[in-house]
Write an enzyme that holds these catalytic residues in place. Structure first.
Site, PDB file in Angstrom:
ATOM      1  N   SER A   1       0.819  -1.213   0.000  1.00 14.74           N
ATOM      2  CA  SER A   1       0.000   0.000   0.000  1.00 14.74           C
ATOM      3  C   SER A   1       0.853   1.264   0.000  1.00 14.74           C
ATOM      4  O   SER A   1       0.366   2.348  -0.323  1.00 14.74           O
ATOM      5  CB  SER A   1      -0.935   0.013   1.212  1.00 14.74           C
ATOM      6  OG  SER A   1      -1.860  -1.052   1.156  1.00 14.74           O
TER       7      SER A   1
ATOM      8  N   GLY B   1      -4.193  -2.206  -1.015  1.00 16.21           N
ATOM      9  CA  GLY B   1      -3.370  -1.872  -2.170  1.00 16.21           C
ATOM     10  C   GLY B   1      -3.162  -0.379  -2.297  1.00 16.21           C
ATOM     11  O   GLY B   1      -3.753   0.415  -1.563  1.00 16.21           O
TER      12      GLY B   1
ATOM     13  N   GLY C   1      -2.677   3.478  -4.509  1.00 14.26           N
ATOM     14  CA  GLY C   1      -3.238   4.254  -5.604  1.00 14.26           C
ATOM     15  C   GLY C   1      -4.631   4.788  -5.340  1.00 14.26           C
ATOM     16  O   GLY C   1      -5.205   4.646  -4.258  1.00 14.26           O
TER      17      GLY C   1
ATOM     18  N   CYS D   1      -9.150  -2.102   3.554  1.00 12.99           N
ATOM     19  CA  CYS D   1      -8.357  -0.989   3.045  1.00 12.99           C
ATOM     20  C   CYS D   1      -8.775  -0.618   1.613  1.00 12.99           C
ATOM     21  O   CYS D   1      -9.880  -0.143   1.396  1.00 12.99           O
ATOM     22  CB  CYS D   1      -6.872  -1.329   3.144  1.00 12.99           C
ATOM     23  SG  CYS D   1      -5.793   0.119   2.963  1.00 12.99           S
ATOM     24  N   PHE D   2      -7.916  -0.833   0.634  1.00 11.18           N
ATOM     25  CA  PHE D   2      -8.269  -0.557  -0.763  1.00 11.18           C
ATOM     26  C   PHE D   2      -9.504  -1.354  -1.155  1.00 11.18           C
ATOM     27  O   PHE D   2     -10.334  -0.890  -1.947  1.00 11.18           O
ATOM     28  CB  PHE D   2      -7.078  -0.920  -1.654  1.00 11.18           C
ATOM     29  CG  PHE D   2      -7.127  -0.331  -3.040  1.00 11.18           C
ATOM     30  CD1 PHE D   2      -7.174   1.034  -3.235  1.00 11.18           C
ATOM     31  CD2 PHE D   2      -7.097  -1.153  -4.153  1.00 11.18           C
ATOM     32  CE1 PHE D   2      -7.199   1.581  -4.512  1.00 11.18           C
ATOM     33  CE2 PHE D   2      -7.116  -0.625  -5.434  1.00 11.18           C
ATOM     34  CZ  PHE D   2      -7.168   0.748  -5.614  1.00 11.18           C
TER      35      PHE D   2
ATOM     36  N   GLN E   1     -12.619   0.511  -0.357  1.00 12.75           N
ATOM     37  CA  GLN E   1     -12.914   1.538  -1.349  1.00 12.75           C
ATOM     38  C   GLN E   1     -13.463   0.924  -2.636  1.00 12.75           C
ATOM     39  O   GLN E   1     -14.361   1.489  -3.268  1.00 12.75           O
ATOM     40  CB  GLN E   1     -11.645   2.342  -1.622  1.00 12.75           C
ATOM     41  CG  GLN E   1     -11.115   3.063  -0.387  1.00 12.75           C
ATOM     42  CD  GLN E   1      -9.651   3.437  -0.498  1.00 12.75           C
ATOM     43  OE1 GLN E   1      -9.075   3.434  -1.587  1.00 12.75           O
ATOM     44  NE2 GLN E   1      -9.027   3.751   0.631  1.00 12.75           N
TER      45      GLN E   1
ATOM     46  N   ASN F   1      -3.407   2.425   6.890  1.00 11.03           N
ATOM     47  CA  ASN F   1      -2.516   2.989   5.883  1.00 11.03           C
ATOM     48  C   ASN F   1      -3.345   3.309   4.654  1.00 11.03           C
ATOM     49  O   ASN F   1      -3.489   2.483   3.756  1.00 11.03           O
ATOM     50  CB  ASN F   1      -1.393   2.003   5.543  1.00 11.03           C
ATOM     51  CG  ASN F   1      -0.588   2.455   4.348  1.00 11.03           C
ATOM     52  OD1 ASN F   1      -0.590   3.630   3.990  1.00 11.03           O
ATOM     53  ND2 ASN F   1       0.095   1.522   3.703  1.00 11.03           N
TER      54      ASN F   1
ATOM     55  N   GLY G   1      -4.795   6.814   2.051  1.00  9.75           N
ATOM     56  CA  GLY G   1      -4.878   8.233   1.743  1.00  9.75           C
ATOM     57  C   GLY G   1      -6.173   8.617   1.067  1.00  9.75           C
ATOM     58  O   GLY G   1      -6.398   9.795   0.783  1.00  9.75           O
ATOM     59  N   PHE G   2      -7.040   7.617   0.782  1.00 11.79           N
ATOM     60  CA  PHE G   2      -8.350   7.853   0.186  1.00 11.79           C
ATOM     61  C   PHE G   2      -9.417   7.248   1.093  1.00 11.79           C
ATOM     62  O   PHE G   2      -9.122   6.390   1.932  1.00 11.79           O
ATOM     63  CB  PHE G   2      -8.435   7.223  -1.206  1.00 11.79           C
ATOM     64  CG  PHE G   2      -7.545   7.878  -2.229  1.00 11.79           C
ATOM     65  CD1 PHE G   2      -8.037   8.858  -3.078  1.00 11.79           C
ATOM     66  CD2 PHE G   2      -6.209   7.517  -2.338  1.00 11.79           C
ATOM     67  CE1 PHE G   2      -7.220   9.464  -4.019  1.00 11.79           C
ATOM     68  CE2 PHE G   2      -5.377   8.115  -3.273  1.00 11.79           C
ATOM     69  CZ  PHE G   2      -5.882   9.094  -4.112  1.00 11.79           C
TER      70      PHE G   2
ATOM     71  N   HIS H   1      -6.715  -2.387   8.932  1.00  6.74           N
ATOM     72  CA  HIS H   1      -6.029  -3.654   8.690  1.00  6.74           C
ATOM     73  C   HIS H   1      -6.222  -4.608   9.868  1.00  6.74           C
ATOM     74  O   HIS H   1      -5.462  -4.558  10.841  1.00  6.74           O
ATOM     75  CB  HIS H   1      -4.534  -3.412   8.472  1.00  6.74           C
ATOM     76  CG  HIS H   1      -4.212  -2.785   7.163  1.00  6.74           C
ATOM     77  ND1 HIS H   1      -3.771  -3.502   6.075  1.00  6.74           N
ATOM     78  CD2 HIS H   1      -4.283  -1.496   6.752  1.00  6.74           C
ATOM     79  CE1 HIS H   1      -3.572  -2.683   5.052  1.00  6.74           C
ATOM     80  NE2 HIS H   1      -3.879  -1.458   5.441  1.00  6.74           N
TER      81      HIS H   1
ATOM     82  N   GLU I   1      -5.485  -7.644   9.919  1.00  6.21           N
ATOM     83  CA  GLU I   1      -4.338  -8.563   9.976  1.00  6.21           C
ATOM     84  C   GLU I   1      -3.147  -7.929  10.678  1.00  6.21           C
ATOM     85  O   GLU I   1      -2.141  -8.602  10.934  1.00  6.21           O
ATOM     86  CB  GLU I   1      -3.950  -9.003   8.559  1.00  6.21           C
ATOM     87  CG  GLU I   1      -3.014  -8.082   7.808  1.00  6.21           C
ATOM     88  CD  GLU I   1      -3.661  -6.786   7.344  1.00  6.21           C
ATOM     89  OE1 GLU I   1      -2.937  -5.906   6.848  1.00  6.21           O
ATOM     90  OE2 GLU I   1      -4.894  -6.642   7.476  1.00  6.21           O
TER      91      GLU I   1
END
Length: 529
Positions: free
Chosen positions: A48, A229, A231, A257-258, A261, A299, A301-302, A347, A349
């Site tokens: 990430s 992940g 981006g 996380c990703f 989203q 972790n 940023g979006f 997270h 995990e």
């Protein structure tokens, strides 16, 4: 450290000067900071963090060196690394090399010795931004380096998950008896995530990010997992379309996380970039159904757009925002009400971080047990009225939420604490029915006994009286105009009444010799100076 100059250059023109740490050269990315005081190896190898220059807020990094067990991917993922005080010596029984050796071997450009407190405050005020780390032959005039940073791509609109996904599918076998099979879409998965599932009897098939729905149909999994992940999730059209097809088949789904989203966008929610993101291992999250607060590793940023407890309609049924961060109200979790899917922004995990949320893997196992997949291969059994991903809805089909019940905002009920039975005795041990209601109440849990002598008893007297007796005023402490201390002789600084008539400092007995230090000239005692 080599002692060679290295620079951290931000796109707004701010430059921090330090020393080269790790590889020498140039690296461009987004400058972000993480507040974790431990787990730097897991941070550096977390996919990430791909194309990000990571600043550690903890001042000393590298104490435990580098080992072969704590990596969360096959290599270091960060674009650059910024620390205040790298440890000069690695000391840990598992360590195989130093942190700097690992950075140098894998070509990661770093800088050490800068004021990371100032850098982090700058990013908190201005937000995460493009940056570069420069050392050795890459050094150039400041204006040239700033311009080089400004020409680098922004994180908004960055399509990065394809750079960290696995090239070929692989299997992590279940530990013990195999209970379920899960298809995990690798958009930046960490090594510890399949381990957590495998420990619960789940066989995990880790699949490349460009996997098609036909491969999922052929595998016939009991569940589908969306990994973390890097981006901008707005660029993840392929994973979003695949997720919509999985939802149509009612395959139990869990994302982190990703993946949170991606699920949000698959359900029609928008995403946006945070000012400086959530990165650390001590970030609180509220689960609104229970009021429970978990301390989590994060972790990102979006974030997904929404409000705490909000319910909304989707092509697959009603859904709800289940978790938020009390620090800023950021959405931290989603769940389907009428379909088997949920996700969290943090997270569970860990690796590194607290284990407060590890039970989410158990919830996923329970979800698969309660919703066995009953679809017939590629044919699928979509929800009534669901539209296959990538197709246009007919103009006369009516509203997308036709026939769905009207959602209601969830009001969180806080538990009422039972104070227990009423006390039957007073503070001094007497039955309450014999206590005189007009008597003066005791000042503490035990009765205060007046001391018999001139000095207060330190075991029973109020602390202020004991303090008055022990902390004696030096002349002139509280009144520069009264250096002799005659106005409050013998008092305590800040108090007006005398405590004792003994002088301060205490006089030295006439027969006591002056203090000497070897052959040196006699020196006055500390209290006589």
């Amino acid at each position: 450290m080599t002692g060679n100059t290295a620079l951290l250059v931000l796109e707004d023109g701010r430059i921090f000067r330090g020393e080269s740490f790790g590889a020498v050269g140039e690296s461009l990315g987004e400058a972000v900071f993480t507040t974790g005081m431990t787990g730097y190896q897991e941070t550096l190898t977390d996919p990430s963090y791909h194309r990000q220059i990571v600043l550690q807020t903890a001042p000393q990094i590298g104490n435990t060196g580098w080992n072969t067990e704590d990596d969360e991917s096959a290599r270091i993922q960060v674009a650059g690394y910024v620390v205040r005080d790298p440890s000069r010596r690695a000391s840990n029984w598992r360590s195989t090399s130093s942190l700097e050796d690992a950075l140098r071997t894998q070509g990661v450009v770093g800088v050490a010795g800068i004021d990371t407190r100032a850098a982090v405050r700058h990013l908190r005020e201005r937000g995460a931004m493009r940056a570069g780390v420069f050392s050795g032959p890459s050094l150039a005039p400041d204006e040239s380096l700033v311009e080089r940073v400004r020409q680098s791509p922004s994180m908004e609109g960055a399509d990065l998950y394809g750079a960290v996904t696995t090239e070929k599918a692989y299997v992590v076998p279940a530990v013990g008896e195999r209970r379920f099979v899960v298809a995990a879409l690798d958009v930046g998965i960490k090594f510890n995530t399949p381990r957590m599932l495998a420990a619960r009897g789940v066989e995990v098939h880790v699949l490349p990010a460009d996997t098609a729905i036909e491969a999922i149909d052929e595998l016939r999994p009991d569940g589908f997992f969306l990994a973390n992940g890097p981006g901008d999730p707005a660029t993840a059209d392929g994973p979003v379309a695949l997720t919509q097809q999985v939802l149509q088949r009612r395959i139990p789904l869990f994302g982190i996380c990703f993946g949170n989203q991606i699920l949000g966008r698959a359900l029609g929610r928008g995403t946006y970039k945070l000012r400086y993101g959530h990165r650390g291992i001590n970030i609180p999250v509220i689960e609104h159904a229970t009021g429970r607060v978990a301390i989590t590793s994060q972790n990102h940023g979006f974030a997904v757009a929404g409000e705490a407890g909000e319910r909304f309609r989707t092509p697959y049924g009603n859904a709800q925002i289940t978790h938020t961060c009390p620090n800023d109200g950021c959405v931290e979790g989603l769940a389907g009400i009428d379909f088997p899917a949920f996700s969290v922004q943090y997270h569970p995990e860990a690796a590194a971080g607290p284990h407060d949320a590890a039970d989410l893997f158990d919830r996923f196992v329970t979800l698969m047990a309660e919703h066995p997949v009953g679809y017939g291969g590629a044919a699928g059994v979509p929800l009534p009225g669901a539209v296959p991903a990538g197709t246009d809805r007919p103009a006369d089909a009516g509203p997308i939420d036709a026939g769905l019940p009207e959602p209601e905002r969830v009001e969180v009920e806080r538990p009422v604490l039972d104070p227990g039975p009423a006390p039957t005795v007073s503070n001094d041990g007497r039955p309450l029915d014999t206590v005189d209601a007009d008597a003066e109440a005791p000042t503490g849990p035990f009765p205060v006994v007046a001391p018999s002598g001139s000095e207060p008893d330190p075991l029973t007297a109020p602390f202020s009286d004991v303090e008055d007796a022990l902390v004696r005023r030096r002349p002139g402490d509280d009144d520069p105009s009264d250096p002799a201390g005659t106005a409050h002789a013998g008092g305590v600084a800040g108090r007006s009444g005398p405590v004792t008539d003994r002088p301060w400092p205490p006089p030295r007995p006439d027969d006591e010799p002056p203090t000497t230090h070897g052959d040196a000239t006699a020196q006055p005692r500390q209290e006589d100076r």
